[in-house]
Structure formats: C-alpha cells, structure tokens
Design a protein around this motif. Structure first.
Motif, PDB file in Angstrom:
ATOM      1  N   LEU A 129       0.835  -1.208   0.000  1.00 58.32           N
ATOM      2  CA  LEU A 129       0.000   0.000   0.000  1.00 58.32           C
ATOM      3  C   LEU A 129       0.868   1.256   0.000  1.00 58.32           C
ATOM      4  N   LEU A 130       1.963   1.229   0.762  1.00 57.85           N
ATOM      5  CA  LEU A 130       2.869   2.382   0.757  1.00 57.85           C
ATOM      6  C   LEU A 130       3.554   2.521  -0.605  1.00 57.85           C
ATOM      7  N   ARG A 131       3.920   1.394  -1.230  1.00 52.11           N
ATOM      8  CA  ARG A 131       4.560   1.441  -2.537  1.00 52.11           C
ATOM      9  C   ARG A 131       3.663   2.146  -3.547  1.00 52.11           C
ATOM     10  N   ARG A 132       2.391   1.788  -3.507  1.00 52.95           N
ATOM     11  CA  ARG A 132       1.425   2.420  -4.413  1.00 52.95           C
ATOM     12  C   ARG A 132       1.389   3.944  -4.184  1.00 52.95           C
ATOM     13  N   GLU A 133       1.367   4.363  -2.918  1.00 53.19           N
ATOM     14  CA  GLU A 133       1.337   5.791  -2.608  1.00 53.19           C
ATOM     15  C   GLU A 133       2.603   6.491  -3.100  1.00 53.19           C
ATOM     16  N   ILE A 134       3.751   5.816  -2.895  1.00 57.38           N
ATOM     17  CA  ILE A 134       5.033   6.407  -3.310  1.00 57.38           C
ATOM     18  C   ILE A 134       5.086   6.525  -4.833  1.00 57.38           C
ATOM     19  N   VAL A 135       4.745   5.433  -5.525  1.00 59.50           N
ATOM     20  CA  VAL A 135       4.857   5.391  -6.988  1.00 59.50           C
ATOM     21  C   VAL A 135       3.916   6.407  -7.631  1.00 59.50           C
TER      22      VAL A 135
END
Lengths: 247, 247
Positions: free
Chosen positions: A20-26
C-alpha cells in the motif's frame, strides 16, 4: 513453533503494508517526499511499529525510500509511468517527466538470424538495420534497447538524430504513414552482470523486459525491439476492459 | 584496453543472441524441448561458439534452459502467457495450460487503511474483505495475490469455493453483472526473503508485480489487488495500437 508462526504473520503484514505504501510512493501521494512518522503509520495501518519498520525495510531494499535518524523516511527515487493504453515511444510517453537522451552503442547492417527474419517477414538474404541504444531520462539510465529494423525504413536512420528522437517518430516520417499495431510480451528478469553494469544497476536487479513488434498502419512489420527497463525507475500503466477486446 | 573492449563486445553479442533465443523458448518454438547444437547456433547467429556459450549461460542463469554434457541444451521451464488484451482472471487466461488451484492463506474482515478506502471509494468505518492467496498452476507456485474487496460482494465469498475459482468469476455471479474496466500498474521487483520462501523462488528473484483495481460494469470499484507473479513462470502478452486509444 509459535514464534515461527508469529514471525510469519508479521512478515505477511509487513508485505501488505509495504504494497500500500509502494502504491502511494509510486503515484506521488507523498507530495513533499516525506512519509508519515512510524507511530502515525502504525495507527493508520492498525499494526505494531515493528511491522511498520519491517515494511519500510522492504521498501528501502527496493531503493524506493531512505531512512535517516532525525530526518525520518523520505522518498528516494521516482518511478516513471510508461503508458500502456496506446503504442508510444519512450520520449513521447515520458514527455511530462523530463528529457530522454539516447546513446547509440551500436548501429549497422546485419544479416538477420532466422528468428528475426521470420518476425519481420523478410526473404532470406535481406539485411536489416540493428541499433543498440542506452536511453537516459534526465541523465539517469532507464533502458537498454536492442532494435531490428527492415532496410527501407531503417537505412535513413543513419542520417537521423537518434540521440534526441524516438525511433517511432522517425520511422513515421520516413514511411510517410503512422505506425499501426504492435504485439508485446512483458517479462520480469534479473539483470546479468554485464547488463547491470550498462544500466548502472546492481547485479541481479529486477528488470522489466519488453519484446515488441511494431507494424506500419498498412500492416507491414518493420520494427522488432528487445527492451530492458530498470525496474526501480519505470512502471507500465494502462487499463483493461472485461467485455471489450482491445482492437 | 583492447581486451576489455573485446570482452564488452562479446557480452553485448551474447545478450543479443540470448534475447532471440529467449523469445523462441518462451513461444515454444523448440517443439521437442531441444535447442540446436552450439555449432549450428553459431552458424545461425553468425558468431563464435564462445559467444553462443555465453548466451546459453545467461539463459541458464534465468532458469530457462539446462545444459548437460552429452544431452545438449534443453528447455527447463515453461513460461505461461497471461493475456493483456482484456481483463482476465488467472484460471481463465491459463485455461489451456492446466489447472489453477488457490491456497487461501488469510481471509477476513479488516478496517481498511485510508489508501484502500480511497481506491474503493468507501466511507470511513466501512470494513472490507481481505483475502491472501497463493496460486499454483499444475502444482507449481505462480503468484501471491493480496486482495481487498468491498463488503457486499466480498462477504458472500466466505461461502464460495475460492480454491478452484477465480475471484472475478465469483464476483460477477454475486453482483449479477459483469466486471467492467480495470486500471493496472505493472512493475518488476526483486523478491524479498519471505515472499521468495512463499513462492518457492530464490531470494531476489525477479517478480512481475501487478496492482489492479477492477470495477463492476456500472463503474463501481469493488476489487483492489496486489499480485506478485514469478518472473520465471509468467509473461504478459497483448497488443497496442498507435492511433486508437484503448477504451
């Protein structure tokens, strides 16, 4: 036994949070490049701070974030979106994100192996133009492209500015017609030592590998490419329909 | 200096040959699973046998081929094609290739983090169904899927056969309408230690990672997924048009 089970659950939870954090970062959701504090993330995800730390470790190992004592967690690298909704060259699809500059590593006529000849529907004995390019965005290596072009549209490229232009745009000018359809295969592969050195990536780094055969709008195949994108710098984005086949 | 240049050229040539052989292997062109002899490959690609050996080493390191003295070079692993031309579940897209069986590792209601709530357009306080599945094709681990479902279509899944069915097909039965459109992001990432263990892959193995948000045909987002495919077992295949945007 119980400890192993607890560890497994924590690792599963960390992966879930990391995704979920990866999605926010990307997708650039952390506007100023700072992630919330661990305590805030723990509240947000309803999990322990240890699990949050494990999740952040996973994202740091992927090169997405950096963690500095006193400074907190910051976004370390931008992942650029390559459109998957229509056939686009790299400079076209990344035009909002900066300048693509290509280093031509090799260019020349070659006698194509049978696998290339078949894909480009060429008779035996017909040479093709082979071009190898290292492509950088804002100075950072992004992809290594191996390209086979049929002779009539490939030969004029010897006089073209391949450093600052996508091959697609040049081909359309030479052929006097737009490109039409392309078939593509997408894979994930680990970078071998030599490719890693060329792309300035760690050996074994995950690469997004694309094989793409582009046709002119009259249906003739003209451009066969093998592209290795750095997985930590590029994503492909598009959409699919359940009921309508893409044409 | 000259030796380094020779080595560089040979590595570049080996990569070029490997890419063409990879395409042949992935598309099943070596019907009986045997690659031609090194001498034949050297003739075919107009290169030295040393370069051919380097190319075969690259493919062996990817797990695609095996090389045995006396037996020659054989295809070691099949890469299965996941359709990218329309929205398909795993069992649907691989129906010709064998049986998909899903191991449900976790399933339950959770209070969704803000990032999930926003994607699924849910009000605060609304729980979602979280499902984690390890998916195998013909007994071999293929993907690890983390799925968030809105409550009304997710809750009936507790009584459904998730082991033998794609979530997509079950959702359409529950909702009484087909799925519509999905947005997807494709990345290549290295497997962390825990994920590698779950997928029975080497640590650091390249994974094809897909984030996908599927909507019902009435436009409501219902299914948010984070999927990790083993890069050595799956490719995604589709086509793009230069002039027509996909709808």
């Amino acid at each position: 036994m119980e400890l192993a089970e607890t560890r497994r659950r924590r690792a599963d939870r960390a992966r879930q949070v990391a995704d979920l954090l990866r999605r926010e970062i990307v997708h650039g959701s952390f506007g100023d490049g700072h992630l919330p504090l661990e305590a805030a993330l723990a509240r947000e995800f309803g999990t322990s701070r240890n699990t949050i730390r494990d999740a952040l470790d996973l994202l740091r190992d992927e090169g997405l974030i950096e963690r500095c004592p006193g400074v907190g967690t910051t976004v370390a690298a931008e992942k650029f979106p390559h459109g998957l909704h229509r056939l686009l060259g790299l400079a076209e699809t990344l035009s909002e994100h900066g300048e693509v500059v290509n280093e031509v590593r090799t260019m020349g006529f070659i006698e194509p192996p049978a696998a290339v000849r078949a894909r480009l529907a060429l008779p035996a004995g017909e040479p093709v133009v082979y071009v190898e390019r290292l492509r950088r965005l804002n100075g950072l290596p992004l992809s290594l492209d191996l390209t086979y072009l049929v002779r009539d549209v490939g030969e004029p490229l010897f006089d073209a500015d391949l450093v600052h232009n996508d091959v697609f745009v040049l081909l359309e000018g030479i052929a006097g017609q737009p490109l039409g359809r392309a078939e593509l295969t997408i894979e994930a592969v680990n970078a071998d030592a030599h490719t890693a050195a060329v792309l300035d990536a760690p050996r074994g780094a995950a690469l997004l590998m694309v094989e793409r055969l582009a046709h002119l709008s009259d249906g003739r195949p003209v451009d066969l490419e093998f592209i290795r994108f750095r997985g930590d710098r590029l994503t492909m984005r598009g959409h699919l329909s359940r009921t309508t086949e893409r044409e």
